[in-house]
Design an enzyme around this catalytic site. Structure first.
Site, PDB file in Angstrom:
ATOM      1  N   HIS A 230       0.532  -1.111  -0.053  1.00 24.74           N
ATOM      2  CA  HIS A 230       0.052   0.141   0.164  1.00 24.74           C
ATOM      3  C   HIS A 230       0.831   1.299  -0.208  1.00 24.74           C
ATOM      4  CE1 HIS A 230       0.989  -0.114   4.279  1.00 24.74           C
ATOM      5  NE2 HIS A 230       0.552   1.017   4.242  1.00 24.74           N
TER       6      HIS A 230
HETATM    7  C1  UD1 Z   1      -2.160   5.568   5.971  1.00 25.60           C
HETATM    8  C2  UD1 Z   1      -0.856   5.869   6.667  1.00 25.60           C
HETATM    9  C3  UD1 Z   1       0.054   4.751   6.478  1.00 25.60           C
HETATM   10  C4  UD1 Z   1      -0.289   3.557   7.127  1.00 25.60           C
HETATM   11  C5  UD1 Z   1      -1.620   3.290   6.397  1.00 25.60           C
HETATM   12  C6  UD1 Z   1      -2.278   1.908   6.824  1.00 25.60           C
HETATM   13  C7  UD1 Z   1      -0.229   8.226   6.534  1.00 25.60           C
HETATM   14  C8  UD1 Z   1       0.607   9.280   6.050  1.00 25.60           C
HETATM   15  N1  UD1 Z   1      -0.331   7.194   6.219  1.00 25.60           N
HETATM   16  O1  UD1 Z   1      -1.774   5.451   4.719  1.00 25.60           O
HETATM   17  O2  UD1 Z   1       1.451   4.886   7.404  1.00 25.60           O
HETATM   18  O3  UD1 Z   1       0.497   2.237   6.865  1.00 25.60           O
HETATM   19  O4  UD1 Z   1      -2.501   4.156   6.704  1.00 25.60           O
HETATM   20  O5  UD1 Z   1      -3.563   1.565   5.888  1.00 25.60           O
HETATM   21  O6  UD1 Z   1      -1.033   8.628   7.663  1.00 25.60           O
HETATM   22  N2  UD1 Z   1      -8.769   5.278   1.579  1.00 25.60           N
HETATM   23  C9  UD1 Z   1     -10.135   4.460   1.460  1.00 25.60           C
HETATM   24  N3  UD1 Z   1     -10.870   4.129   2.854  1.00 25.60           N
HETATM   25  C10 UD1 Z   1     -10.309   4.533   3.855  1.00 25.60           C
HETATM   26  C11 UD1 Z   1      -9.191   4.994   4.043  1.00 25.60           C
HETATM   27  C12 UD1 Z   1      -8.435   5.386   2.746  1.00 25.60           C
HETATM   28  O7  UD1 Z   1     -10.690   4.160   0.451  1.00 25.60           O
HETATM   29  O8  UD1 Z   1     -11.009   4.085   5.047  1.00 25.60           O
HETATM   30  C13 UD1 Z   1      -8.209   5.331   0.255  1.00 25.60           C
HETATM   31  C14 UD1 Z   1      -8.425   6.696  -0.063  1.00 25.60           C
HETATM   32  O9  UD1 Z   1      -8.353   6.737  -1.440  1.00 25.60           O
HETATM   33  C15 UD1 Z   1      -7.375   7.391   0.284  1.00 25.60           C
HETATM   34  C16 UD1 Z   1      -6.236   6.453   0.219  1.00 25.60           C
HETATM   35  O10 UD1 Z   1      -6.808   5.154   0.544  1.00 25.60           O
HETATM   36  O11 UD1 Z   1      -7.135   8.785  -0.378  1.00 25.60           O
HETATM   37  C17 UD1 Z   1      -5.142   6.832   1.418  1.00 25.60           C
HETATM   38  O12 UD1 Z   1      -5.491   6.961   2.543  1.00 25.60           O
HETATM   39  P1  UD1 Z   1      -4.688   7.609   3.529  1.00 25.60           P
HETATM   40  O13 UD1 Z   1      -5.364   7.704   5.027  1.00 25.60           O
HETATM   41  O14 UD1 Z   1      -4.421   8.986   3.331  1.00 25.60           O
HETATM   42  O15 UD1 Z   1      -3.174   7.006   3.824  1.00 25.60           O
HETATM   43  P2  UD1 Z   1      -3.064   5.353   3.701  1.00 25.60           P
HETATM   44  O16 UD1 Z   1      -2.353   5.114   2.318  1.00 25.60           O
HETATM   45  O17 UD1 Z   1      -3.919   4.614   3.979  1.00 25.60           O
END
Ligand code: UD1
Length: 388
Positions: A230
Site C-alpha cells: 500500500h
Molecule cells: C495511512 C498511513 C500509513 C499506514 C496506512 C495503513 C499516513 C501518512 N499514512 O496510509 O502510514 O501504513 O494508513 O493503511 O498517515 N482510503 C479508503 N478508505 C479508507 C481510508 C483510505 O478508500 O478508509 C483510500 C482513499 O483513496 C485515500 C487513500 O486510501 O485517499 C489513502 O488513505 P490515507 O489515510 O491518506 O493513507 P493510507 O495510504 O491509508
C-alpha cells in the site's frame, strides 16, 4: 465540532490525585492494535481516558472490523476527517481536534505510530502546552520520501514522554537531541495485541470461504504466501506497480498467493488497467480484519509486504517476511527477527522466495520486551508520572 461523549470515561482511581483524562488518539488502521492494549491497561489501573478517532480511515474494512476484533471501545469522539491530500488532511484534523482539547482539558494527549493523525494531534497539543505522549517513538527509516518518517521525526521532537519498542530508537533520538530522561524502553504494544488475539485468529480456509474464494487454493502441501502492498512509493506509479505485480505473478508460479489489497492499491490496479497481471494463482481479497489477517499470516510459508506492522508481527510469529522496501524503520526485525529487505528487485525477491521454500527461511527470535506486557509497563509508568 465536538460531539458529546458517547461512552463512559474511565473512573477516577481510588487514592490517586484527581487527573483529567488522557486523550488517546487513533486515526488509521495501524493505530488500533497499538491503542487497544493501552486502553485495557489504563482501565485496569483506573487511569481515565478519552478515545478520540480522527476519522482518517473510515471504510468498514479499514476501521469498524478492527474495533470489534480488538475489543476497542467505541470512540468518545469522531472527528470524521476522511481522505484528502496530506496538507488538507493534517490541517483538518488539527482544526477539529483543538475544540476537543478546549472542551475536555485532558491531562495529556497520547498518540501512537506515525500516521498523519499522530503528528496533527501532537502539534495541536504541544502548542496548547498539553503534554504529548508518543508510543512507538524513535523508529527511523532515514528516508524523508516517506510521509511517515516526517511524522515520526516531528512528533518525537515535540513529545514530552517517549515510549520505545527497540533500543536502536534511543540512539536515533539522542542524535536528534531528544533528552534521554523523556525516553523509556517499554517494548511493543502491537505485540501485546497479537499475543492476546492469537487464540481467536480466524483459520485461513474460513477467511477464503467468507471472501468467496476457494479454500482448496491454499490447502496444498506446499502452502501459500500472503501479500500486502500500500505504500505510495510502490503503488502510485503505474510502471512500478506493473513491475511489482509481474514479479508477484512469478512468485505465484512457485507458491499460491493471497493478496489482501488496501483500497489505494485496488483503485490503482483498476485505474492503470493492470488486473490481467493477477492470474489464477493470486487470490485477491478485500482488506481483511485483524483476526483474519492474523490467521492468514500465522499459516503462511512467507509474507511479502511493505507494511511496517507486518514486519513486526511476522517476527513475533516466526514467519519469514520479505519486505518490498529499500529500508525499514524497524531494524530489529531484520537483525533478530524473520525479516529480509528485498526492495523491488525481481531477482532478489525470487531468489529469497526460492531459498525460503527450500530451507524454511529465517526463524529469528522474538525481541526483548515483545512479551505481551508493553502496555502494562506504560500504564505503570504513566500512573506515577500523572501523580507527580
Ligand atoms: C495511512 C498511513 C500509513 C499506514 C496506512 C495503513 C499516513 C501518512 N499514512 O496510509 O502510514 O501504513 O494508513 O493503511 O498517515 N482510503 C479508503 N478508505 C479508507 C481510508 C483510505 O478508500 O478508509 C483510500 C482513499 O483513496 C485515500 C487513500 O486510501 O485517499 C489513502 O488513505 P490515507 O489515510 O491518506 O493513507 P493510507 O495510504 O491509508
Amino acid at each position: 465540532m465536538v460531539r458529546p461523549v458517547q461512552g463512559h470515561l474511565n473512573n477516577q482511581p481510588a487514592g490517586m490525585v484527581k487527573v483529567n483524562p488522557i486523550a488517546c488518539v487513533v486515526g488509521a488502521r495501524p493505530n488500533y492494535m497499538k491503542m487497544s492494549p493501552l486502553i485495557r491497561a489504563f482501565r485496569e489501573r483506573n487511569i481515565p481516558s478519552l478515545l478520540v478517532h480522527t476519522g482518517q480511515h473510515y471504510d468498514p474494512e479499514m476501521n469498524d472490523r478492527f474495533f470489534a476484533d480488538l475489543d476497542l471501545p467505541r470512540p468518545h469522539i469522531n472527528l470524521e476527517v476522511g481522505s484528502a491530500s496530506h496538507a488538507v488532511q493534517t490541517a483538518e484534523i488539527m482544526r477539529r481536534f483543538e475544540p476537543v482539547l478546549d472542551a475536555y482539558e485532558p491531562s495529556a494527549v497520547l498518540v501512537v505510530g506515525d500516521v498523519n493523525s499522530t503528528i496533527a494531534c501532537s502539534l495541536v497539543a504541544a502548542k496548547k502546552r498539553i503534554p504529548v505522549i508518543h508510543v512507538e517513538a524513535g523508529l527511523r527509516s532515514f528516508d524523508r520520501n516517506m510521509p511517515e518518517e516526517i511524522n515520526r521525526v516531528l512528533t518525537d521532537q515535540i513529545a514530552d514522554l517517549l515510549y520505545t519498542t527497540e533500543r536502536t530508537a534511543h540512539m536515533n533520538l539522542a542524535k536528534e537531541g531528544v533528552d534521554d530522561k523523556r525516553v523509556h524502553f517499554v517494548g511493543n504494544v502491537m505485540i501485546d495485541s497479537l499475543f492476546a488475539a492469537q487464540s481467536s485468529a480466524v483459520p485461513p480456509a474460513v477467511t477464503l470461504r467468507q471472501a468467496g474464494g476457494n479454500p482448496d487454493f491454499i490447502e496444498t502441501p506446499g502452502g501459500y504466501g500472503v501479500v500486502t502492498l500500500h505504500r505510495p512509493s510502490n503503488v502510485d506509479d503505474p510502471d512500478i506497480l506493473r513491475d511489482l505485480l509481474a514479479t508477484l505473478s512469478m512468485v505465484a508460479e512457485r507458491l499460491p498467493l493471497v493478496f489482501a489489497a488496501h483500497p489505494r492499491t485496488r483503485k490503482n490496479i483498476e485505474k492503470f488497467g493492470q488486473e490481467s497481471l493477477l492470474h489464477g494463482r493470486i487470490q485477491m481479497l478485500p482488506p481483511q480484519g485483524y483476526l483474519e489477517m492474523l490467521g492468514l499470516m500465522s499459516g503462511a510459508k512467507l509474507v511479502l509486504t511493505d507494511s511496517g506492522g507486518m514486519q513486526e508481527e511476522t517476527t513475533a510469529l516466526s514467519v519469514p517476511c520479505l519486505t518490498l522496501r529499500e529500508n525499514t524503520e524497524r531494524p530489529i526485525t531484520v537483525e533478530q527477527g524473520t525479516n529480509t529487505l528485498v526492495g523491488r528487485n525481481r531477482e532478489m525477491i525470487l531468489s529469497n522466495v526460492d531459498q525460503i521454500l527450500a530451507t524454511g527461511g529465517k526463524r529469528g527470535r522474538v525481541p526483548e520486551y515483545w512479551d505481551g506486557r508493553a502496555a502494562e509497563r506504560i500504564a505503570i509508568h504513566l500512573q506515577n508520572w500523572l501523580n507527580r
